[in-house]
Design a protein around this motif. Structure first.
Motif, PDB file in Angstrom:
ATOM      1  N   ASN A 138       0.815  -1.215   0.000  1.00  0.00           N
ATOM      2  CA  ASN A 138       0.000   0.000   0.000  1.00  0.00           C
ATOM      3  C   ASN A 138       0.851   1.270   0.000  1.00  0.00           C
ATOM      4  O   ASN A 138       0.692   2.136  -0.855  1.00  0.00           O
ATOM      5  N   TYR A 139       1.766   1.376   0.968  1.00  0.00           N
ATOM      6  CA  TYR A 139       2.492   2.653   1.090  1.00  0.00           C
ATOM      7  C   TYR A 139       3.499   2.887  -0.019  1.00  0.00           C
ATOM      8  O   TYR A 139       3.862   4.028  -0.304  1.00  0.00           O
ATOM      9  N   SER A 140       3.969   1.815  -0.680  1.00  0.00           N
ATOM     10  CA  SER A 140       4.914   2.021  -1.792  1.00  0.00           C
ATOM     11  C   SER A 140       4.254   2.738  -2.959  1.00  0.00           C
ATOM     12  O   SER A 140       4.939   3.342  -3.790  1.00  0.00           O
ATOM     13  N   VAL A 141       2.923   2.697  -3.031  1.00  0.00           N
ATOM     14  CA  VAL A 141       2.188   3.419  -4.074  1.00  0.00           C
ATOM     15  C   VAL A 141       1.631   4.736  -3.531  1.00  0.00           C
ATOM     16  O   VAL A 141       1.740   5.787  -4.167  1.00  0.00           O
ATOM     17  N   SER A 142       1.052   4.696  -2.317  1.00  0.00           N
ATOM     18  CA  SER A 142       0.360   5.882  -1.801  1.00  0.00           C
ATOM     19  C   SER A 142       1.310   7.021  -1.437  1.00  0.00           C
ATOM     20  O   SER A 142       0.947   8.196  -1.582  1.00  0.00           O
ATOM     21  N   ILE A 143       2.524   6.704  -0.968  1.00  0.00           N
ATOM     22  CA  ILE A 143       3.457   7.770  -0.574  1.00  0.00           C
ATOM     23  C   ILE A 143       3.937   8.580  -1.787  1.00  0.00           C
ATOM     24  O   ILE A 143       3.848   9.817  -1.783  1.00  0.00           O
ATOM     25  N   PRO A 144       4.448   7.949  -2.854  1.00  0.00           N
ATOM     26  CA  PRO A 144       4.809   8.770  -4.029  1.00  0.00           C
ATOM     27  C   PRO A 144       3.608   9.462  -4.659  1.00  0.00           C
ATOM     28  O   PRO A 144       3.728  10.578  -5.177  1.00  0.00           O
ATOM     29  N   LEU A 145       2.435   8.808  -4.609  1.00  0.00           N
ATOM     30  CA  LEU A 145       1.231   9.461  -5.141  1.00  0.00           C
ATOM     31  C   LEU A 145       0.899  10.698  -4.315  1.00  0.00           C
ATOM     32  O   LEU A 145       0.565  11.759  -4.853  1.00  0.00           O
ATOM     33  N   GLY A 146       1.028  10.584  -2.989  1.00  0.00           N
ATOM     34  CA  GLY A 146       0.753  11.719  -2.115  1.00  0.00           C
ATOM     35  C   GLY A 146       1.682  12.889  -2.358  1.00  0.00           C
ATOM     36  O   GLY A 146       1.280  14.054  -2.223  1.00  0.00           O
ATOM     37  N   SER A 147       2.926  12.596  -2.740  1.00  0.00           N
ATOM     38  CA  SER A 147       3.881  13.686  -2.978  1.00  0.00           C
ATOM     39  C   SER A 147       3.508  14.521  -4.192  1.00  0.00           C
ATOM     40  O   SER A 147       4.062  15.603  -4.402  1.00  0.00           O
ATOM     41  N   THR A 148       2.543  14.030  -4.992  1.00  0.00           N
ATOM     42  CA  THR A 148       2.123  14.780  -6.179  1.00  0.00           C
ATOM     43  C   THR A 148       0.692  15.301  -6.093  1.00  0.00           C
ATOM     44  O   THR A 148       0.379  16.328  -6.686  1.00  0.00           O
ATOM     45  N   ILE A 149      -0.211  14.602  -5.360  1.00  0.00           N
ATOM     46  CA  ILE A 149      -1.605  15.065  -5.358  1.00  0.00           C
ATOM     47  C   ILE A 149      -2.120  15.445  -3.973  1.00  0.00           C
ATOM     48  O   ILE A 149      -3.194  16.043  -3.869  1.00  0.00           O
ATOM     49  N   ASN A 150      -1.400  15.109  -2.897  1.00  0.00           N
ATOM     50  CA  ASN A 150      -1.844  15.508  -1.559  1.00  0.00           C
ATOM     51  C   ASN A 150      -1.203  16.843  -1.224  1.00  0.00           C
ATOM     52  O   ASN A 150      -0.101  16.900  -0.691  1.00  0.00           O
ATOM     53  N   MET A 151      -1.895  17.921  -1.554  1.00  0.00           N
ATOM     54  CA  MET A 151      -1.290  19.252  -1.526  1.00  0.00           C
ATOM     55  C   MET A 151      -2.106  20.241  -0.687  1.00  0.00           C
ATOM     56  O   MET A 151      -2.511  21.301  -1.170  1.00  0.00           O
ATOM     57  N   ASP A 152      -2.350  19.884   0.580  1.00  0.00           N
ATOM     58  CA  ASP A 152      -3.092  20.783   1.469  1.00  0.00           C
ATOM     59  C   ASP A 152      -2.405  22.144   1.553  1.00  0.00           C
ATOM     60  O   ASP A 152      -3.045  23.192   1.459  1.00  0.00           O
ATOM     61  N   GLY A 153      -1.089  22.126   1.777  1.00  0.00           N
ATOM     62  CA  GLY A 153      -0.337  23.367   1.933  1.00  0.00           C
ATOM     63  C   GLY A 153      -0.374  24.227   0.688  1.00  0.00           C
ATOM     64  O   GLY A 153      -0.488  25.457   0.767  1.00  0.00           O
ATOM     65  N   ALA A 154      -0.278  23.585  -0.485  1.00  0.00           N
ATOM     66  CA  ALA A 154      -0.329  24.335  -1.739  1.00  0.00           C
ATOM     67  C   ALA A 154      -1.694  24.985  -1.925  1.00  0.00           C
ATOM     68  O   ALA A 154      -1.790  26.141  -2.366  1.00  0.00           O
ATOM     69  N   ALA A 155      -2.768  24.263  -1.597  1.00  0.00           N
ATOM     70  CA  ALA A 155      -4.118  24.822  -1.709  1.00  0.00           C
ATOM     71  C   ALA A 155      -4.276  26.026  -0.790  1.00  0.00           C
ATOM     72  O   ALA A 155      -4.902  27.035  -1.158  1.00  0.00           O
ATOM     73  N   ILE A 156      -3.718  25.942   0.408  1.00  0.00           N
ATOM     74  CA  ILE A 156      -3.773  27.071   1.356  1.00  0.00           C
ATOM     75  C   ILE A 156      -3.007  28.263   0.802  1.00  0.00           C
ATOM     76  O   ILE A 156      -3.483  29.410   0.843  1.00  0.00           O
ATOM     77  N   THR A 157      -1.806  28.018   0.270  1.00  0.00           N
ATOM     78  CA  THR A 157      -0.993  29.115  -0.282  1.00  0.00           C
ATOM     79  C   THR A 157      -1.707  29.807  -1.432  1.00  0.00           C
ATOM     80  O   THR A 157      -1.782  31.047  -1.477  1.00  0.00           O
ATOM     81  N   ILE A 158      -2.235  29.036  -2.365  1.00  0.00           N
ATOM     82  CA  ILE A 158      -2.930  29.605  -3.526  1.00  0.00           C
ATOM     83  C   ILE A 158      -4.116  30.445  -3.075  1.00  0.00           C
ATOM     84  O   ILE A 158      -4.328  31.568  -3.553  1.00  0.00           O
ATOM     85  N   THR A 159      -4.906  29.925  -2.121  1.00  0.00           N
ATOM     86  CA  THR A 159      -6.117  30.617  -1.669  1.00  0.00           C
ATOM     87  C   THR A 159      -5.790  31.895  -0.909  1.00  0.00           C
ATOM     88  O   THR A 159      -6.362  32.967  -1.180  1.00  0.00           O
ATOM     89  N   VAL A 160      -4.884  31.805   0.066  1.00  0.00           N
ATOM     90  CA  VAL A 160      -4.542  32.980   0.877  1.00  0.00           C
ATOM     91  C   VAL A 160      -3.948  34.084   0.007  1.00  0.00           C
ATOM     92  O   VAL A 160      -4.321  35.263   0.131  1.00  0.00           O
ATOM     93  N   MET A 161      -3.023  33.731  -0.888  1.00  0.00           N
ATOM     94  CA  MET A 161      -2.347  34.746  -1.701  1.00  0.00           C
ATOM     95  C   MET A 161      -3.318  35.401  -2.693  1.00  0.00           C
ATOM     96  O   MET A 161      -3.266  36.621  -2.906  1.00  0.00           O
ATOM     97  N   SER A 162      -4.208  34.623  -3.287  1.00  0.00           N
ATOM     98  CA  SER A 162      -5.154  35.199  -4.247  1.00  0.00           C
ATOM     99  C   SER A 162      -6.185  36.089  -3.541  1.00  0.00           C
ATOM    100  O   SER A 162      -6.563  37.148  -4.060  1.00  0.00           O
ATOM    101  N   LEU A 163      -6.638  35.686  -2.335  1.00  0.00           N
ATOM    102  CA  LEU A 163      -7.572  36.530  -1.591  1.00  0.00           C
ATOM    103  C   LEU A 163      -6.873  37.789  -1.065  1.00  0.00           C
ATOM    104  O   LEU A 163      -7.498  38.859  -0.975  1.00  0.00           O
ATOM    105  N   ALA A 164      -5.588  37.690  -0.727  1.00  0.00           N
ATOM    106  CA  ALA A 164      -4.830  38.884  -0.340  1.00  0.00           C
ATOM    107  C   ALA A 164      -4.757  39.860  -1.509  1.00  0.00           C
ATOM    108  O   ALA A 164      -4.871  41.087  -1.319  1.00  0.00           O
ATOM    109  N   ALA A 165      -4.598  39.334  -2.713  1.00  0.00           N
ATOM    110  CA  ALA A 165      -4.587  40.198  -3.901  1.00  0.00           C
ATOM    111  C   ALA A 165      -5.940  40.872  -4.083  1.00  0.00           C
ATOM    112  O   ALA A 165      -6.020  42.067  -4.403  1.00  0.00           O
TER     113      ALA A 165
END
Length: 412
Positions: A282-309
């Motif tokens: 399980n983890y040999s697939v889910s961990i590399p997959l998470g490094s590309t699609i599990n992006m909580d921090g990126a979603a927060i950055t995009i949202t905060v910065m665009s609303l600040a604009a």
């Protein structure tokens, strides 16, 4: 010297990393011109980035070739959790931005020469093209979407291989894993170099300019780590989630904070999953997959910065638009790894929702690069540690449903 080495090796890896962190911080303040120390960090991150593509490719092939039939259910749960937490991260950022509206001094912000994507379709196209990229080219360029896709194809094709072939794949996988463990044991020296470089080059000035923006970004990410993620884990496992969360932060988030690379942290996450007694299939697939699609921090950055604009331009944002922004940020964040510049270059895409011009949006991207030392570190810490957290949650949930007595942190 021999006794000193024995005492050093007798300490747990996390204690050795903390020692390296403290020494690096002290040297960064006391000897900021000893730039050769930063080479230790560059070598460590370089080694992790070099071995991670091979590790993912070999592990996924070997795991799928020898896998049992229950892996598909786990992966469905993992993917749902990845997408759910990314969307929730964007919603948290919207709420935080409404409660604490931030305006920016765009006139003093550096602009970026990189070209952002023109729309969601371009982000998705980049993602799909990465999937069908040449497998050798994917390994060379560390394109993890392509590596994962081709490893799945070859792994499924090798399910019909002879036992001897499967054993050979298992032995190769074990050898690569052992090499990764050797590199991980060098983490204290690598962290020393990374911390030294951060402290000596940036000091504390990064916290004074754009301090409120940083506080909002970090606050939203910490809220996700300590409030929303624990609620999800508790609802699925009916256990106190914090011991597992703190374990993930200590052994995954700490290194991710300083390497600032989810890809480079894949070996650390694999090692942690092994410690937690999770199924390698399980983890040999889910961990590399998470490094590309599990992006909580990126979603927060995009949202905060665009609303600040939007706040800076005096644009009023209503609830329906905020919901659309959350969905857009979550979808875009999943494709962030396929775009040069990561999450920051997806800010103009979100800004286009409010009719903000690309010139202004790219100045906001410039602000992102200015605070990137802290923002990207915390973002990567959240993204990478939650890869392990959600992988463990999905597997333990399956065990709980099967009537097994689950243990969040094995006594190892």
């Amino acid at each position: 010297m021999k006794n000193l080495l024995q005492k050093w090796n007798s300490l747990s890896l996390i204690v050795r990393i903390l020692i390296g962190l403290i020494i690096g911080a002290i040297l960064g303040v006391a000897a900021p011109k000893a730039t050769g120390l930063a080479l230790l960090g560059d070598l460590f991150v370089g080694a992790l980035r070099a071995v991670a593509p091979i590790l993912v490719f070999v592990l996924v092939i070997a795991s799928l070739a020898n896998s049992k039939s229950n892996g598909a259910k786990n992966m469905r749960i993992v993917i749902i959790l990845y997408m759910l937490t990314t969307f929730i991260g964007a919603v948290v950022a919207v709420c935080g931005s409404f409660l604490f509206p931030i305006t920016l001094r765009l006139g003093k912000a550096a602009t970026s020469e990189a070209a952002p994507p023109t729309g969601v379709l371009e982000v998705l196209k980049n993602l799909l093209m990465n999937i069908v990229s040449n497998p050798v080219d994917s390994l060379v360029k560390a394109n993890y979407i392509g590596i994962l896709a081709w490893a799945v194809v070859f792994g499924l094709a090798l399910k019909a291989a002879t036992p001897g072939t499967k054993k050979a794949l298992h032995d190769i996988s074990a050898a690569v894993t052992k090499a990764v463990h050797w590199i991980i044991n060098c983490a204290p020296f690598g962290i020393l170099g990374l911390v030294y470089n951060t402290v000596s080059t940036n000091g504390l000035s990064i916290f004074t300019d754009y301090g409120k923006l940083l506080a909002l970004l970090v606050g939203c990410m910490l809220f996700t780590v300590f409030v929303t993620n624990p609620i999800i884990v508790f609802s699925m496992l009916r256990r106190n989630p914090y011991p597992l969360i703190l374990k993930c932060l200590k052994e995954s988030g700490l290194t991710a904070f300083f390497t600032r690379s989810s890809a480079a942290n894949i070996p650390m996450n694999m090692a942690l999953c092994e410690k937690l007694g999770l199924n390698e299939d399980n983890y040999s697939v889910s961990i590399p997959l998470g490094s590309t699609i599990n992006m909580d921090g990126a979603a927060i950055t995009i949202t905060v910065m665009s609303l600040a604009a939007a706040h800076t331009m005096g644009i009023s944002v209503d609830i329906p638009t905020a919901i659309i922004l959350s969905v857009l940020a979550a979808v875009s964040a999943c494709g962030a790894s396929g775009v040069a510049g990561g999450s920051l270059l997806l800010i103009p895409l979100a800004c286009s929702l409010f009719g903000i011009s690309n010139d202004v949006a790219m100045q906001v991207v410039g602000v992102g690069f200015i605070i990137g030392v802290v923002q990207d570190s915390v973002e990567t810490c959240l993204n990478s540690s939650s890869d392990v957290l959600l992988t463990a949650t999905a597997e333990l949930y399956q065990r709980r449903k099967a009537g097994e007595d689950i243990v969040l942190i094995p006594n190892k």
